[in-house]
Design a protein around this motif. Structure first.
Motif, PDB file in Angstrom:
ATOM      1  N   MET A  82      -4.632   0.049   8.491  1.00  0.00           N
ATOM      2  CA  MET A  82      -3.820   1.232   8.730  1.00  0.00           C
ATOM      3  C   MET A  82      -2.432   0.852   9.255  1.00  0.00           C
ATOM      4  O   MET A  82      -1.449   1.470   8.878  1.00  0.00           O
ATOM      5  CB  MET A  82      -4.565   2.129   9.717  1.00  0.00           C
ATOM      6  CG  MET A  82      -3.946   3.458   9.898  1.00  0.00           C
ATOM      7  SD  MET A  82      -4.087   4.376   8.373  1.00  0.00           S
ATOM      8  CE  MET A  82      -3.396   5.896   8.847  1.00  0.00           C
ATOM      9  N   LEU A  83      -2.390  -0.150  10.121  1.00  0.00           N
ATOM     10  CA  LEU A  83      -1.092  -0.577  10.640  1.00  0.00           C
ATOM     11  C   LEU A  83      -0.240  -1.220   9.555  1.00  0.00           C
ATOM     12  O   LEU A  83       0.985  -1.120   9.577  1.00  0.00           O
ATOM     13  CB  LEU A  83      -1.286  -1.557  11.801  1.00  0.00           C
ATOM     14  CG  LEU A  83      -1.830  -0.956  13.085  1.00  0.00           C
ATOM     15  CD1 LEU A  83      -2.084  -2.057  14.104  1.00  0.00           C
ATOM     16  CD2 LEU A  83      -0.899   0.083  13.650  1.00  0.00           C
ATOM     17  N   GLY A  84      -0.887  -1.856   8.592  1.00  0.00           N
ATOM     18  CA  GLY A  84      -0.144  -2.448   7.478  1.00  0.00           C
ATOM     19  C   GLY A  84       0.536  -1.393   6.619  1.00  0.00           C
ATOM     20  O   GLY A  84       1.669  -1.575   6.167  1.00  0.00           O
ATOM     21  N   ILE A  85      -0.140  -0.274   6.413  1.00  0.00           N
ATOM     22  CA  ILE A  85       0.453   0.819   5.640  1.00  0.00           C
ATOM     23  C   ILE A  85       1.623   1.426   6.394  1.00  0.00           C
ATOM     24  O   ILE A  85       2.681   1.697   5.811  1.00  0.00           O
ATOM     25  CB  ILE A  85      -0.614   1.881   5.322  1.00  0.00           C
ATOM     26  CG1 ILE A  85      -1.672   1.292   4.395  1.00  0.00           C
ATOM     27  CG2 ILE A  85       0.010   3.116   4.698  1.00  0.00           C
ATOM     28  CD1 ILE A  85      -2.880   2.167   4.212  1.00  0.00           C
ATOM     29  N   ALA A  86       1.461   1.621   7.706  1.00  0.00           N
ATOM     30  CA  ALA A  86       2.556   2.165   8.520  1.00  0.00           C
ATOM     31  C   ALA A  86       3.748   1.221   8.516  1.00  0.00           C
ATOM     32  O   ALA A  86       4.903   1.659   8.451  1.00  0.00           O
ATOM     33  CB  ALA A  86       2.074   2.420   9.948  1.00  0.00           C
ATOM     34  N   ALA A  87       3.487  -0.078   8.564  1.00  0.00           N
ATOM     35  CA  ALA A  87       4.572  -1.060   8.514  1.00  0.00           C
ATOM     36  C   ALA A  87       5.295  -0.999   7.176  1.00  0.00           C
ATOM     37  O   ALA A  87       6.532  -1.057   7.137  1.00  0.00           O
ATOM     38  CB  ALA A  87       4.020  -2.464   8.749  1.00  0.00           C
ATOM     39  N   ALA A  88       4.551  -0.874   6.083  1.00  0.00           N
ATOM     40  CA  ALA A  88       5.169  -0.800   4.765  1.00  0.00           C
ATOM     41  C   ALA A  88       6.051   0.447   4.645  1.00  0.00           C
ATOM     42  O   ALA A  88       7.157   0.384   4.094  1.00  0.00           O
ATOM     43  CB  ALA A  88       4.101  -0.797   3.683  1.00  0.00           C
ATOM     44  N   VAL A  89       5.578   1.564   5.159  1.00  0.00           N
ATOM     45  CA  VAL A  89       6.362   2.800   5.106  1.00  0.00           C
ATOM     46  C   VAL A  89       7.639   2.663   5.921  1.00  0.00           C
ATOM     47  O   VAL A  89       8.734   3.034   5.463  1.00  0.00           O
ATOM     48  CB  VAL A  89       5.517   3.999   5.590  1.00  0.00           C
ATOM     49  CG1 VAL A  89       6.371   5.229   5.808  1.00  0.00           C
ATOM     50  CG2 VAL A  89       4.403   4.290   4.608  1.00  0.00           C
ATOM     51  N   LEU A  90       7.545   2.111   7.126  1.00  0.00           N
ATOM     52  CA  LEU A  90       8.738   1.951   7.965  1.00  0.00           C
ATOM     53  C   LEU A  90       9.733   0.967   7.350  1.00  0.00           C
ATOM     54  O   LEU A  90      10.948   1.193   7.417  1.00  0.00           O
ATOM     55  CB  LEU A  90       8.343   1.496   9.362  1.00  0.00           C
ATOM     56  CG  LEU A  90       7.743   2.579  10.246  1.00  0.00           C
ATOM     57  CD1 LEU A  90       7.285   1.983  11.575  1.00  0.00           C
ATOM     58  CD2 LEU A  90       8.744   3.693  10.496  1.00  0.00           C
ATOM     59  N   LEU A  91       9.235  -0.104   6.760  1.00  0.00           N
ATOM     60  CA  LEU A  91      10.151  -1.052   6.127  1.00  0.00           C
ATOM     61  C   LEU A  91      10.830  -0.440   4.907  1.00  0.00           C
ATOM     62  O   LEU A  91      12.006  -0.711   4.644  1.00  0.00           O
ATOM     63  CB  LEU A  91       9.404  -2.327   5.743  1.00  0.00           C
ATOM     64  CG  LEU A  91       8.947  -3.184   6.929  1.00  0.00           C
ATOM     65  CD1 LEU A  91       8.076  -4.329   6.448  1.00  0.00           C
ATOM     66  CD2 LEU A  91      10.125  -3.708   7.717  1.00  0.00           C
ATOM     67  N   PHE A  92      10.116   0.415   4.169  1.00  0.00           N
ATOM     68  CA  PHE A  92      10.731   1.103   3.032  1.00  0.00           C
ATOM     69  C   PHE A  92      11.793   2.087   3.508  1.00  0.00           C
ATOM     70  O   PHE A  92      12.870   2.183   2.911  1.00  0.00           O
ATOM     71  CB  PHE A  92       9.659   1.822   2.211  1.00  0.00           C
ATOM     72  CG  PHE A  92      10.208   2.507   1.005  1.00  0.00           C
ATOM     73  CD1 PHE A  92      10.683   1.764  -0.065  1.00  0.00           C
ATOM     74  CD2 PHE A  92      10.273   3.881   0.938  1.00  0.00           C
ATOM     75  CE1 PHE A  92      11.199   2.392  -1.194  1.00  0.00           C
ATOM     76  CE2 PHE A  92      10.785   4.521  -0.181  1.00  0.00           C
ATOM     77  CZ  PHE A  92      11.250   3.775  -1.244  1.00  0.00           C
ATOM     78  N   ILE A  93      11.526   2.805   4.594  1.00  0.00           N
ATOM     79  CA  ILE A  93      12.525   3.728   5.153  1.00  0.00           C
ATOM     80  C   ILE A  93      13.752   2.954   5.626  1.00  0.00           C
ATOM     81  O   ILE A  93      14.891   3.384   5.409  1.00  0.00           O
ATOM     82  CB  ILE A  93      11.913   4.564   6.285  1.00  0.00           C
ATOM     83  CG1 ILE A  93      10.898   5.556   5.712  1.00  0.00           C
ATOM     84  CG2 ILE A  93      12.983   5.307   7.073  1.00  0.00           C
ATOM     85  CD1 ILE A  93      10.083   6.284   6.756  1.00  0.00           C
ATOM     86  N   ALA A  94      13.536   1.801   6.257  1.00  0.00           N
ATOM     87  CA  ALA A  94      14.664   0.971   6.694  1.00  0.00           C
ATOM     88  C   ALA A  94      15.491   0.514   5.503  1.00  0.00           C
ATOM     89  O   ALA A  94      16.723   0.484   5.562  1.00  0.00           O
ATOM     90  CB  ALA A  94      14.155  -0.234   7.480  1.00  0.00           C
ATOM     91  N   PHE A  95      14.808   0.162   4.407  1.00  0.00           N
ATOM     92  CA  PHE A  95      15.526  -0.235   3.191  1.00  0.00           C
ATOM     93  C   PHE A  95      16.364   0.919   2.655  1.00  0.00           C
ATOM     94  O   PHE A  95      17.526   0.728   2.267  1.00  0.00           O
ATOM     95  CB  PHE A  95      14.537  -0.720   2.129  1.00  0.00           C
ATOM     96  CG  PHE A  95      15.178  -0.918   0.791  1.00  0.00           C
ATOM     97  CD1 PHE A  95      15.996  -2.016   0.569  1.00  0.00           C
ATOM     98  CD2 PHE A  95      14.989  -0.016  -0.234  1.00  0.00           C
ATOM     99  CE1 PHE A  95      16.598  -2.200  -0.659  1.00  0.00           C
ATOM    100  CE2 PHE A  95      15.580  -0.184  -1.457  1.00  0.00           C
ATOM    101  CZ  PHE A  95      16.396  -1.287  -1.678  1.00  0.00           C
ATOM    102  N   LEU A  96      15.782   2.127   2.623  1.00  0.00           N
ATOM    103  CA  LEU A  96      16.533   3.273   2.114  1.00  0.00           C
ATOM    104  C   LEU A  96      17.748   3.590   2.984  1.00  0.00           C
ATOM    105  O   LEU A  96      18.817   3.920   2.462  1.00  0.00           O
ATOM    106  CB  LEU A  96      15.627   4.502   2.019  1.00  0.00           C
ATOM    107  CG  LEU A  96      14.572   4.466   0.921  1.00  0.00           C
ATOM    108  CD1 LEU A  96      13.729   5.724   0.980  1.00  0.00           C
ATOM    109  CD2 LEU A  96      15.203   4.296  -0.434  1.00  0.00           C
ATOM    110  N   ILE A  97      17.592   3.496   4.296  1.00  0.00           N
ATOM    111  CA  ILE A  97      18.717   3.752   5.200  1.00  0.00           C
ATOM    112  C   ILE A  97      19.820   2.726   4.965  1.00  0.00           C
ATOM    113  O   ILE A  97      21.008   3.055   4.909  1.00  0.00           O
ATOM    114  CB  ILE A  97      18.252   3.729   6.670  1.00  0.00           C
ATOM    115  CG1 ILE A  97      17.382   4.946   6.965  1.00  0.00           C
ATOM    116  CG2 ILE A  97      19.445   3.712   7.623  1.00  0.00           C
ATOM    117  CD1 ILE A  97      16.726   4.907   8.336  1.00  0.00           C
ATOM    118  N   ASN A  98      19.422   1.471   4.795  1.00  0.00           N
ATOM    119  CA  ASN A  98      20.403   0.410   4.606  1.00  0.00           C
ATOM    120  C   ASN A  98      21.044   0.488   3.221  1.00  0.00           C
ATOM    121  O   ASN A  98      22.259   0.344   3.077  1.00  0.00           O
ATOM    122  CB  ASN A  98      19.739  -0.952   4.805  1.00  0.00           C
ATOM    123  CG  ASN A  98      20.737  -2.065   4.893  1.00  0.00           C
ATOM    124  OD1 ASN A  98      21.891  -1.846   5.192  1.00  0.00           O
ATOM    125  ND2 ASN A  98      20.282  -3.273   4.628  1.00  0.00           N
TER     126      ASN A  98
END
Length: 58
Positions: free
Chosen positions: A1-17
């Motif tokens: 579950m933490l791996g999925i949350a990490a993937a979502v946050l990293l994707f959001i960080a990519f979109l922001i950047n």
């Protein structure tokens, strides 16, 4: 579950950047990326994986 949350946050960080979206100082792409990496590290260390009830086996 933490791996999925990490993937979502990293994707959001990519979109922001990538979109150069202006955010406040809390939700910068670097901060979101660091939170995602922390969740990924917790996932890889085994935290949150397979919570099981510990009981006596007879």
């Amino acid at each position: 579950m933490l791996g999925i949350a990490a993937a979502v946050l990293l994707f959001i960080a990519f979109l922001i950047n990538a979109g150069e979206i202006a955010t406040n100082h809390v939700f910068t792409s670097t901060n979101v990326m660091l939170i995602g990496l922390a969740l990924l590290a917790l996932h890889l260390s085994g935290v949150g994986a397979g919570w099981s009830a510990r009981g006596r086996r007879r």
